[in-house]
Design a protein around this motif. Structure first.
Motif, short mmCIF file in Angstrom:
data_model
loop_
_atom_site.label_atom_id
_atom_site.label_comp_id
_atom_site.label_asym_id
_atom_site.label_seq_id
_atom_site.Cartn_x
_atom_site.Cartn_y
_atom_site.Cartn_z
N GLN A 40 71.49 24.60 -53.94
CA GLN A 40 72.48 25.16 -53.03
C GLN A 40 73.72 25.66 -53.77
O GLN A 40 73.99 25.26 -54.91
CB GLN A 40 72.89 24.11 -51.98
N TYR A 41 74.48 26.54 -53.12
CA TYR A 41 75.75 27.00 -53.69
C TYR A 41 76.71 25.82 -53.81
O TYR A 41 76.75 24.93 -52.95
CB TYR A 41 76.38 28.07 -52.80
N SER A 42 77.51 25.82 -54.87
CA SER A 42 78.45 24.71 -55.09
C SER A 42 79.79 24.93 -54.40
O SER A 42 80.59 24.01 -54.30
CB SER A 42 78.67 24.49 -56.59
N GLY A 43 80.03 26.14 -53.93
CA GLY A 43 81.30 26.38 -53.27
C GLY A 43 81.40 27.81 -52.76
O GLY A 43 80.51 28.64 -52.98
N LYS A 44 82.51 28.10 -52.07
CA LYS A 44 82.71 29.40 -51.46
C LYS A 44 82.78 30.50 -52.51
O LYS A 44 82.24 31.60 -52.32
CB LYS A 44 83.99 29.38 -50.62
N PHE A 45 83.44 30.20 -53.65
CA PHE A 45 83.57 31.22 -54.69
C PHE A 45 82.21 31.60 -55.25
O PHE A 45 81.92 32.79 -55.45
CB PHE A 45 84.46 30.70 -55.83
N GLN A 46 81.36 30.61 -55.51
CA GLN A 46 80.03 30.91 -56.05
C GLN A 46 79.21 31.73 -55.06
O GLN A 46 78.50 32.65 -55.46
CB GLN A 46 79.28 29.62 -56.39
N LYS A 47 79.34 31.43 -53.78
CA LYS A 47 78.60 32.18 -52.77
C LYS A 47 79.06 33.64 -52.75
O LYS A 47 78.25 34.56 -52.72
CB LYS A 47 78.78 31.55 -51.39
N THR A 48 80.39 33.85 -52.79
CA THR A 48 80.92 35.21 -52.78
C THR A 48 80.49 35.97 -54.03
O THR A 48 80.09 37.13 -53.97
CB THR A 48 82.46 35.17 -52.70
N ALA A 49 80.57 35.30 -55.18
CA ALA A 49 80.16 35.93 -56.44
C ALA A 49 78.68 36.29 -56.41
O ALA A 49 78.26 37.34 -56.93
CB ALA A 49 80.45 34.99 -57.61
N SER A 50 77.86 35.43 -55.79
CA SER A 50 76.43 35.68 -55.71
C SER A 50 76.13 36.91 -54.86
O SER A 50 75.25 37.71 -55.18
CB SER A 50 75.71 34.46 -55.13
N ILE A 51 76.87 37.05 -53.76
CA ILE A 51 76.67 38.22 -52.89
C ILE A 51 77.03 39.50 -53.64
O ILE A 51 76.29 40.49 -53.58
CB ILE A 51 77.52 38.07 -51.61
N ARG A 86 63.49 39.56 -67.90
CA ARG A 86 64.89 39.51 -67.50
C ARG A 86 65.02 39.06 -66.05
O ARG A 86 65.92 38.29 -65.69
CB ARG A 86 65.52 40.88 -67.70
N ALA A 87 64.11 39.51 -65.19
CA ALA A 87 64.16 39.11 -63.78
C ALA A 87 63.85 37.64 -63.61
O ALA A 87 64.50 36.93 -62.83
CB ALA A 87 63.16 39.95 -62.97
N ALA A 88 62.86 37.14 -64.35
CA ALA A 88 62.43 35.74 -64.19
C ALA A 88 63.41 34.76 -64.81
O ALA A 88 63.59 33.65 -64.30
CB ALA A 88 61.05 35.56 -64.80
N LYS A 89 64.05 35.16 -65.91
CA LYS A 89 64.90 34.22 -66.64
C LYS A 89 66.38 34.51 -66.48
O LYS A 89 67.22 33.87 -67.14
CB LYS A 89 64.52 34.25 -68.13
N ASN A 90 66.73 35.43 -65.60
CA ASN A 90 68.14 35.74 -65.38
C ASN A 90 68.88 34.51 -64.87
O ASN A 90 68.36 33.77 -64.03
CB ASN A 90 68.25 36.89 -64.37
N SER A 91 70.08 34.31 -65.36
CA SER A 91 70.86 33.15 -64.92
C SER A 91 71.20 33.21 -63.44
O SER A 91 71.53 32.18 -62.84
CB SER A 91 72.16 33.06 -65.75
N MET A 92 71.09 34.39 -62.84
CA MET A 92 71.40 34.55 -61.41
C MET A 92 70.14 34.61 -60.56
O MET A 92 70.21 35.01 -59.39
CB MET A 92 72.23 35.82 -61.21
N VAL A 93 68.99 34.22 -61.11
CA VAL A 93 67.74 34.37 -60.36
C VAL A 93 67.75 33.58 -59.06
O VAL A 93 67.25 34.05 -58.03
CB VAL A 93 66.52 33.98 -61.23
N ILE A 94 68.36 32.39 -59.05
CA ILE A 94 68.36 31.57 -57.83
C ILE A 94 69.26 32.19 -56.76
O ILE A 94 68.81 32.42 -55.63
CB ILE A 94 68.76 30.12 -58.15
N PRO A 95 70.54 32.48 -57.06
CA PRO A 95 71.37 33.10 -56.01
C PRO A 95 70.85 34.47 -55.57
O PRO A 95 70.93 34.80 -54.39
CB PRO A 95 72.76 33.20 -56.65
N ARG A 96 70.29 35.25 -56.50
CA ARG A 96 69.73 36.55 -56.11
C ARG A 96 68.56 36.36 -55.16
O ARG A 96 68.39 37.11 -54.19
CB ARG A 96 69.29 37.34 -57.34
N SER A 97 67.74 35.36 -55.44
CA SER A 97 66.59 35.09 -54.58
C SER A 97 67.04 34.63 -53.20
O SER A 97 66.44 35.00 -52.18
CB SER A 97 65.68 34.03 -55.22
N LYS A 98 68.10 33.83 -53.15
CA LYS A 98 68.63 33.37 -51.87
C LYS A 98 69.17 34.54 -51.06
O LYS A 98 68.93 34.65 -49.84
CB LYS A 98 69.72 32.31 -52.10
N GLU A 99 69.91 35.43 -51.72
CA GLU A 99 70.46 36.58 -51.01
C GLU A 99 69.37 37.54 -50.57
O GLU A 99 69.44 38.12 -49.48
CB GLU A 99 71.48 37.30 -51.91
#
Length: 497
Positions: free
Chosen positions: A218-229, A364-377
């Motif tokens: 899960q997102y750790s906070g509001k800032f991380q959620k906004t950054a993920s979007i 790059r898609a599989a190992k991207n550091s943002m793969v989890i938030p991108r998948s959630k969005e």
């Protein structure tokens, strides 16, 4: 997940599950099948034995035996009702095994193009077929005959219940149990114990597998959620694709699945060649499709071609402490973008360069550091879009006006996807052939009921052979163009691999 009353267990569908459920309601769009052709002796496939094995798997993986209730577009639920006894469990399994006679082609065609087999009350089933009349036990002279016969099996589920990895793992477990030394009486004892563990005590002690969205960190906070979007929107905005198959409308959808298998020697040569160029067959197939399309039609060489594929999210999931079932859907999507022009010289060098580019983009898609938030969005976007389209299909006013065509053209670059690729890798890593010696697998085909104008290319290795197949709506595209593309895929593989 919660218990409404002592006679049922339920949970809401997540966004990814919803995005597959809503389009399936009318005619079964995305209903999956896995076809396996094999040889066995009739006693291995005895109806009572198969029913016991299927009943055990349906207990171990409760989503297979659930139904679905839709209360609202935002409130769709898996519902599981407890079996009163082992016998009730077995009866339910038998009701979801269908016996047919006919060829593999007839079996798959009926599932893909005939009336829907699955429903909100039947989320999974087995279909067993054999051309020889021995499939009907009433005319088997002796179930103990030592002769081997060819069978065709379809393992069918809705896509919102699971994904391809679950399909293949389940088929492996099915054949392992069928081929075991255990008698049907011993299988009945296993079924009794599985039933006791789930329904012999308090019903509240069992659970349904969690959704993908619940199992992603899960997102750790509001800032991380906004950054993920913001990151997701930027990543989507970079996708550029200007090539697509010209479609036509009018005729009813008819899905066909031409399939080619390369022999073991040729497959070894292809694997060795790909390895020497530091790519996998999967990466090479992206480049093959790119080259094949540009040989088929190239109206916009200044625009790139874009293809998409599924991203396996299982390595990123948190454990489900209450359930160890592998039957749940755990995929997202990524895109591969390659140049839209074909050089006049040194096509082979260009091909390998693009194969390496496809590998880099896939990695790059599989190992991207943002793969989890991108998948959630992406899951949220797909769920919201499915709900909006479902409301429109059902005649509801969504309150969202369509943007003017000129504004759309001016504000967004072209982002058409040419084709989807389902790249399953080496399936011999999943099918432990040595664990089911009483069954000899020889053929595998997979796919799903499609919407009009759909297309998906499959690539995998199985029983030591490389297989490629193209599932597409033959009435959904400009006449002759897909056939020309498929021919170019095969000739390009012959020339380049």
């Amino acid at each position: 997940m919660h218990l409404q009353n002592p006679t049922r267990l339920e949970r809401r569908l997540g966004d990814t599950e919803t995005s597959y459920f809503l389009p399936s309601r009318e005619s079964g769009v995305n209903d999956m099948y896995l076809h396996l052709g094999f040889s066995a002796q009739p006693r291995t496939l005895a109806r009572d034995r198969l029913a016991h094995v299927w009943a055990i798997l349906r207990l171990k993986h409760p989503l297979l035996a659930c139904s679905v209730e839709m209360h609202d577009y935002d409130d769709i639920r898996f519902v599981s009702k407890p079996y009163a006894s082992t016998e009730a469990t077995l009866y339910s399994a038998k009701e979801n095994i269908l016996y047919r006679q006919g060829t593999k082609t007839e079996l798959i065609d009926s599932y893909l193009n005939g009336p829907r087999t699955l429903s909100t009350e039947r989320l999974s089933c087995l279909i067993l077929s054999q051309e020889h009349p021995y499939i009907d036990e009433s005319v088997i002279p002796s179930i103990d005959t030592e002769d081997w016969f060819d069978y065709d099996l379809l393992l069918c589920t809705t896509h919102f219940v699971g994904d391809g990895m679950a399909l293949h793992q389940c088929a492996n477990d099915l054949f392992t149990l069928l081929s075991s030394k255990k008698s049907t009486e011993e299988l009945h004892d296993i079924l009794k114990e599985e039933w006791r563990l789930r329904f012999g005590g308090q019903y509240s002690e069992i659970s349904l597998p969690k959704s993908l969205e619940e199992r992603l960190p899960q997102y750790s906070g509001k800032f991380q959620k906004t950054a993920s979007i913001v990151d997701f929107e930027l990543s989507q905005g970079r996708l550029l694709g200007g090539h697509s198959f010209p479609r036509r409308r009018g005729d009813d959808r008819r899905t066909v699945v031409p399939t080619v298998a390369f022999d073991k020697d040729r497959t070894r040569q292809v694997l060795k060649l790909c390895k020497s160029h530091n790519v996998s067959i999967s990466s090479a197939l992206f480049a093959i499709c790119n080259i094949a399309w540009l040989k088929t039609r190239n109206d916009d060489p200044h625009l790139p071609t874009m293809m998409y594929s599924a991203l396996n999210l299982r390595p990123h999931l948190l454990p489900d402490d209450l359930n160890d079932s592998y039957w749940f859907i755990a995929i997202s999507y990524f895109n591969v973008v390659l140049p839209g022009f074909l050089p006049t010289t040194d096509v082979e060098k260009t091909f390998w360069h693009r194969a390496r580019s496809a590998k880099e983009q896939s990695t790059r898609a599989a190992k991207n550091s943002m793969v989890i938030p991108r998948s959630k969005e992406m899951a949220k976007e797909r769920g919201d879009r499915a709900r909006r389209w479902a409301k429109e299909d059902d005649g509801y006013d969504t309150g969202i006006p369509s943007p003017p065509l000129t504004a759309t053209i001016m504000s967004k670059p072209p982002s058409a996807a040419l084709i989807g690729l389902s790249l399953l890798g080496n399936l011999d890593g999943i099918y432990k052939h040595s664990t089911f010696p009483e069954i000899k697998l020889h053929t595998l085909t997979t796919g799903s009921r499609q919407r009009s104008g759909a297309m998906l290319l499959f690539g995998y290795t199985f029983v030591g052979k490389l297989w490629i197949s193209l599932g597409y709506d033959e009435n959904g595209f400009e006449k002759g163009i897909v056939e020309k593309f498929w021919k170019n895929v095969l000739t390009s593989m012959e020339a380049l691999l």
